[in-house]
Design an enzyme around this catalytic site. Structure first.
Site, PDB file in Angstrom:
ATOM      1  N   GLU A  72      31.945  59.023  12.207  1.00 39.30           N
ATOM      2  CA  GLU A  72      32.284  59.567  10.893  1.00 39.30           C
ATOM      3  C   GLU A  72      31.503  60.839  10.604  1.00 39.30           C
ATOM      4  OE1 GLU A  72      31.631  56.020   8.583  1.00 39.30           O
ATOM      5  OE2 GLU A  72      33.174  55.003   9.763  1.00 39.30           O
ATOM      6  N   TYR A 100      26.719  50.854   5.022  1.00 40.69           N
ATOM      7  CA  TYR A 100      26.655  49.916   6.137  1.00 40.69           C
ATOM      8  C   TYR A 100      25.580  48.839   5.995  1.00 40.69           C
ATOM      9  CZ  TYR A 100      30.277  52.427   8.597  1.00 40.69           C
ATOM     10  OH  TYR A 100      31.491  52.982   8.954  1.00 40.69           O
TER      11      TYR A 100
END
Length: 401
Positions: free
Chosen positions: A140, A98
């Site tokens: 997640e 990310y």
């Protein structure tokens, strides 16, 4: 929730950013692959990069998320995030990706919009990105924990124990875990990723729905050979490879099951509507309903080019026939007269002929135009938007249209 100082900035700049998002995401992927070319070879779908669908899907998701933050700040964008989180887990994405993505995405915004991106604007959009990123990271992590695996540890080897030629362009592969291990549990309607090494050494990944009920000793996927319609993009790299090489005895890398197209436990009426290869998750749902001796009303709808293209038609008919309250309807654009039965119709799907209760929960899978048309008909029949669920094969372009 966006901070008070960022809300007016995002409200003011959202139209300009939204209008330029396709250019922004194009530049984002260029930057990302320049730094990390192995991501294009081994993670991202190269065909979707060529045809632009991945850029369009990313732009649609970012725009929808930002719009929701400013227009409905008290709502959680769970529907948007859940679909993305499941897809990421099926690929083995981990939290360390990310910061890399955020750096290149925000740099792309600055490059495309130039001087309009003041420090204040950059800070506000950085906040939007990390609200989305942190929500995905958390979702997640929960999915990995529920599967009892370390983050990203999704790949397992499975052997092709049977291969069934369904049609000229569709083949079913029955998969068994290697080493005598049991199959992993999954929910009807979920999918797995399959990773193969192509002739140029790239390791490309595609998703395929599991098309039988959970609890069996084997899994089954059905692979449609993707062919380029006009030559502007190559034929499907992974689907063509599987059609050519995935014979009995071949060992494949297969992910843990993912996906949020899940049957509710309640006994409300169901509509399972599919077109083309979109039949696969519906077969899993039907098989599960049969194995659990369901008595709920089920309307089964399938549309295809013709009877010869209708994959596993006999199985779909048989499963529905074993449910005491199932109603089955097939629509064929061509050669409908070659198939007997009152449930066979010529032309495009027309739900006005069916008795669909307003408390029905609908599941759609197939080409996007089919799903949009069916969804519109269901809304016109009085179904609430929250009762209509869908699965998209490939990038989710629903939000970008």
């Amino acid at each position: 929730m966006l901070s008070a100082r960022s809300v007016p900035v995002i409200q003011t700049t959202l139209p300009a950013v939204g209008a330029s998002l396709t250019s922004i995401t194009e530049r984002f992927y260029q930057r990302l692959f320049e730094e990390r070319p192995e991501l294009l070879r081994n993670l991202f779908n190269r065909t979707n990069q060529v045809n632009g669908s991945q850029r369009e899907a990313l732009a649609g998701a970012v725009a929808a998320f930002a719009t929701l933050l400013v227009e409905r700040p008290d709502e959680r964008p769970d529907a948007i995030l859940s679909r993305i989180a499941h897809k990421h887990v099926s690929l083995g994405i981990t939290a360390d990706m990310y910061p890399l993505v955020g750096r290149h995405l925000l740099a792309a915004v600055a490059e495309v919009l130039g001087g309009a991106v003041t420090p204040e604007v950059a800070a506000a959009w950085d906040e939007v990105y990390w609200l989305m990123a942190n929500a995905l990271i958390a979702a997640e992590a929960r999915l990995y924990a529920a599967a009892d695996v370390a983050d990203g540890d999704v790949w397992r080897q499975m052997i092709v124990t049977s291969r069934i030629e369904e049609s000229a362009d569709a083949v079913s592969l029955v998969l068994s875990p290697t080493g005598g291990r049991p199959t992993r549990p999954f929910r009807p309607g979920q999918y797995v990723s399959v990773r193969v090494e192509l002739p140029d050494g790239a390791r490309q990944i595609r998703q395929y729905s599991l098309s039988t009920a959970p609890g069996r000793d084997t899994w089954r996927i059905t692979v449609k050979r993707e062919r380029a319609a006009d030559g502007t993009v190559p034929d499907g790299e992974v689907s063509c490879w599987l059609h050519r090489y995935a014979k009995e005895g071949y060992v494949l890398d297969v992910s843990l099951p993912s996906g949020d197209l899940l049957l509710p436990e309640a006994g409300s009426p169901l509509l399972l509507a599919s077109a083309g290869i979109g039949i696969t998750p519906m077969l899993s749902m039907l098989d599960h309903l049969v194995r659990t001796a369901s008595t709920r009303p089920v309307t089964v709808v399938h549309a295809d080019r013709g009877p010869d293209h209708h994959v596993r038609r006999a199985e779909q008919t048989d499963l529905a026939g074993r449910l005491p309250r199932a109603d089955v309807h097939f629509w064929y654009e061509n050669d409908a007269h070659h198939v007997t039965g009152p449930q066979v119709h010529a032309g495009r799907t027309a739900l006005d002929r069916l008795d669909i209760a307003r408390d029905t929960t609908a599941y759609l899978c197939g080409p996007l135009p089919f799903m949009r048309e069916v969804r519109g008909q269901l809304l016109a029949r009085g179904l609430h938007p929250s009762a209509i669920h869908y699965e998209v094969f490939g990038p989710d372009l629903w939000l970008s249209k």
